[in-house]
Motif scaffolding. Structure first.
Motif, PDB file in Angstrom:
ATOM      1  N   ASP A 258       0.835  -1.222   0.000  1.00 34.37           N
ATOM      2  CA  ASP A 258       0.000   0.000   0.000  1.00 34.37           C
ATOM      3  C   ASP A 258       0.863   1.263   0.000  1.00 34.37           C
ATOM      4  OD1 ASP A 258      -2.176  -1.623   0.006  1.00 34.37           O
ATOM      5  OD2 ASP A 258      -2.795  -1.192   2.075  1.00 34.37           O
ATOM      6  N   VAL A 259       1.948   1.256   0.772  1.00 37.65           N
ATOM      7  CA  VAL A 259       2.839   2.430   0.807  1.00 37.65           C
ATOM      8  C   VAL A 259       3.517   2.584  -0.545  1.00 37.65           C
ATOM      9  CG1 VAL A 259       4.941   3.397   1.842  1.00 37.65           C
ATOM     10  CG2 VAL A 259       3.202   2.334   3.315  1.00 37.65           C
ATOM     11  N   ARG A 260       3.997   1.472  -1.082  1.00 38.81           N
ATOM     12  CA  ARG A 260       4.737   1.548  -2.361  1.00 38.81           C
ATOM     13  C   ARG A 260       3.836   1.986  -3.516  1.00 38.81           C
ATOM     14  NH1 ARG A 260       7.601  -3.748  -0.341  1.00 38.81           N
ATOM     15  NH2 ARG A 260       9.316  -2.759   0.767  1.00 38.81           N
ATOM     16  N   SER A 261       2.555   1.588  -3.463  1.00 42.21           N
ATOM     17  CA  SER A 261       1.631   1.968  -4.551  1.00 42.21           C
ATOM     18  C   SER A 261       0.954   3.310  -4.270  1.00 42.21           C
ATOM     19  CB  SER A 261       0.560   0.882  -4.712  1.00 42.21           C
ATOM     20  OG  SER A 261      -0.268   0.871  -3.563  1.00 42.21           O
ATOM     21  N   LYS A 262       1.327   3.937  -3.149  1.00 44.06           N
ATOM     22  CA  LYS A 262       0.748   5.229  -2.710  1.00 44.06           C
ATOM     23  C   LYS A 262      -0.747   5.138  -2.435  1.00 44.06           C
ATOM     24  CE  LYS A 262       4.314   8.111  -4.796  1.00 44.06           C
ATOM     25  NZ  LYS A 262       4.927   8.871  -3.767  1.00 44.06           N
ATOM     26  N   ASP A 263      -1.229   3.924  -2.158  1.00 45.48           N
ATOM     27  CA  ASP A 263      -2.628   3.734  -1.740  1.00 45.48           C
ATOM     28  C   ASP A 263      -2.804   4.175  -0.285  1.00 45.48           C
ATOM     29  OD1 ASP A 263      -5.328   2.352  -2.096  1.00 45.48           O
ATOM     30  OD2 ASP A 263      -4.528   1.390  -0.285  1.00 45.48           O
ATOM     31  N   PHE A 264      -1.726   4.103   0.509  1.00 51.75           N
ATOM     32  CA  PHE A 264      -1.755   4.508   1.913  1.00 51.75           C
ATOM     33  C   PHE A 264      -0.812   5.672   2.110  1.00 51.75           C
ATOM     34  CE2 PHE A 264       0.047   4.544   6.162  1.00 51.75           C
ATOM     35  CZ  PHE A 264      -1.095   4.644   6.935  1.00 51.75           C
ATOM     36  N   PRO A 265      -1.202   6.741   2.789  1.00 54.67           N
ATOM     37  CA  PRO A 265      -2.541   7.009   3.319  1.00 54.67           C
ATOM     38  C   PRO A 265      -3.463   7.612   2.246  1.00 54.67           C
ATOM     39  CG  PRO A 265      -1.037   8.756   3.995  1.00 54.67           C
ATOM     40  CD  PRO A 265      -0.230   7.777   3.188  1.00 54.67           C
ATOM     41  N   ASN A 266      -4.777   7.351   2.406  1.00 54.09           N
ATOM     42  CA  ASN A 266      -5.732   7.928   1.455  1.00 54.09           C
ATOM     43  C   ASN A 266      -6.301   9.231   2.016  1.00 54.09           C
ATOM     44  OD1 ASN A 266      -7.700   7.271   3.325  1.00 54.09           O
ATOM     45  ND2 ASN A 266      -8.277   5.370   2.267  1.00 54.09           N
ATOM     46  N   GLU A 267      -7.320   9.771   1.364  1.00 54.77           N
ATOM     47  CA  GLU A 267      -7.909  11.052   1.758  1.00 54.77           C
ATOM     48  C   GLU A 267      -8.408  11.029   3.210  1.00 54.77           C
ATOM     49  OE1 GLU A 267      -7.504  13.424  -0.415  1.00 54.77           O
ATOM     50  OE2 GLU A 267      -8.411  14.850   1.003  1.00 54.77           O
ATOM     51  N   GLU A 268      -9.125   9.942   3.548  1.00 56.65           N
ATOM     52  CA  GLU A 268      -9.710   9.836   4.899  1.00 56.65           C
ATOM     53  C   GLU A 268      -8.664   9.648   5.975  1.00 56.65           C
ATOM     54  OE1 GLU A 268     -12.649   6.760   4.879  1.00 56.65           O
ATOM     55  OE2 GLU A 268     -13.799   7.834   3.349  1.00 56.65           O
ATOM     56  N   GLU A 269      -7.514   9.200   5.607  1.00 58.36           N
ATOM     57  CA  GLU A 269      -6.441   8.976   6.578  1.00 58.36           C
ATOM     58  C   GLU A 269      -5.493  10.168   6.665  1.00 58.36           C
ATOM     59  OE1 GLU A 269      -6.478   4.122   5.965  1.00 58.36           O
ATOM     60  OE2 GLU A 269      -5.373   5.413   4.591  1.00 58.36           O
ATOM     61  N   SER A 270      -5.861  11.270   6.025  1.00 60.02           N
ATOM     62  CA  SER A 270      -5.008  12.469   6.007  1.00 60.02           C
ATOM     63  C   SER A 270      -5.731  13.634   6.669  1.00 60.02           C
ATOM     64  CB  SER A 270      -4.667  12.864   4.555  1.00 60.02           C
ATOM     65  OG  SER A 270      -4.112  11.751   3.898  1.00 60.02           O
ATOM     66  N   TYR A 271      -4.965  14.558   7.248  1.00 59.94           N
ATOM     67  CA  TYR A 271      -5.525  15.804   7.829  1.00 59.94           C
ATOM     68  C   TYR A 271      -5.458  16.887   6.776  1.00 59.94           C
ATOM     69  CZ  TYR A 271      -4.714  13.269  12.155  1.00 59.94           C
ATOM     70  OH  TYR A 271      -4.726  12.319  13.136  1.00 59.94           O
TER      71      TYR A 271
END
Ligand code: KIV
Length: 273
Positions: A258-271
């Motif tokens: 997820d980190v390598r594909s930039k799936d994490f963090p998504n919109e909901e997981e960001s401030y």
């Protein structure tokens, strides 16, 4: 109401009442705060801060290298987490074999610095003087006979102990001696079930088995083994209740992906500002 279900802390007396009532005693190891909290919440009666920490926490091949300071550190972490279970802490190799004064001093450190409830040590007649001395200070002692891993270099292997008559007789005599000396309970490790049953029947103190069959007063397992975290250890007596090694490795692989594909963090997981 069963002895086990009473909403009060487990004491050495509770275990003795449980034996009298024929109620099986549950015991597991723990070495750190987070897992000890879960083990206690799960309702186990006794938490053993075992010197198996040497293997499962520190990656040592035997229990010989772990020190008293290490054991106290693990016991302090466990003690902060536990509300109900009785906390028993192993005296590590080299902290009690010298003489009974050394055994007492080591036990006092465990009780004072880690606020443990009892200590456990390995051996029979060879250590009975030390057990008596520890008891004079009001510190409860749990015995440990059969396979005693601190003596691995004497035995040479971790195979089943006391299969021959001579060793079985010595084990029986040691078990009687430990009860007479005042141990509140006894662990029997990796011995034939018939011998363990005989010891449990003869002794009035609780006998807790690991690889000692079903006819004893309780069972103990190493937490990391029964949760399937340690997968390189598969003795016949071990029942694995989870396969956490696979689950944890899978979660970590998924996180990395997820980190390598930039799936994490998504919109909901960001401030956002
Ligand atoms: O150290 C330990 O985990 C133990 C159990 C195997 C009883 O002594």
């Amino acid at each position: 109401m069963s002895v086990h279900a009473e909403a009060r802390k487990v004491t050495t007396h509770t275990l003795q009442e449980m034996k009298r009532a024929g109620e099986p005693i549950t015991m597991l190891t723990a070495y750190d705060y987070s897992l000890a909290k879960l083990v206690d919440a799960g309702g186990v009666d006794v938490i053993l801060v075992g010197d198996s920490a040497s293997n499962v926490m520190a990656g040592q091949v035997t229990t010989v290298p772990i020190t008293l300071d290490h054991m106290i550190y693990h016991a302090q972490c466990v003690q902060r987490a536990v509300d109900r279970a009785l906390i028993v802490v192993d005296l590590p190799f080299g902290s009690y074999q010298g003489n009974s004064k050394q055994a007492l001093d080591s036990s006092i450190r465990i009780m004072k610095e880690a606020e443990a409830h009892a200590v456990k040590l390995e051996g029979g007649s060879e250590v009975v003087e030390s057990i008596r001395r520890i008891l004079t200070a009001g510190i409860p002692v749990m015995g440990h006979l059969g396979l005693t891993p601190q003596s691995i270099y004497k035995f040479g292997t971790y195979t089943v102990r006391a299969k021959e008559d001579e060793e079985a007789e010595k084990l029986l005599a040691d078990a009687r001696l430990l009860e007479e000396a005042g141990c509140f309970a006894l662990v029997l490790e990796k011995i034939p079930r018939e011998l363990a049953a005989r010891v449990a029947q003869e002794l009035s103190i609780p006998v807790i088995g690991i690889g000692a069959g079903p006819d004893v007063d309780g069972q103990v397992l190493v937490l990391h083994d029964m949760l399937g975290i340690t997968m390189d250890f598969s003795p016949r007596f071990l029942r694995r209740y989870l396969n956490l090694a696979d689950s944890i490795e899978g979660a970590i692989t998924a996180y990395c992906a997820d980190v390598r594909s930039k799936d994490f963090p998504n919109e909901e997981e960001s401030y956002s500002s």
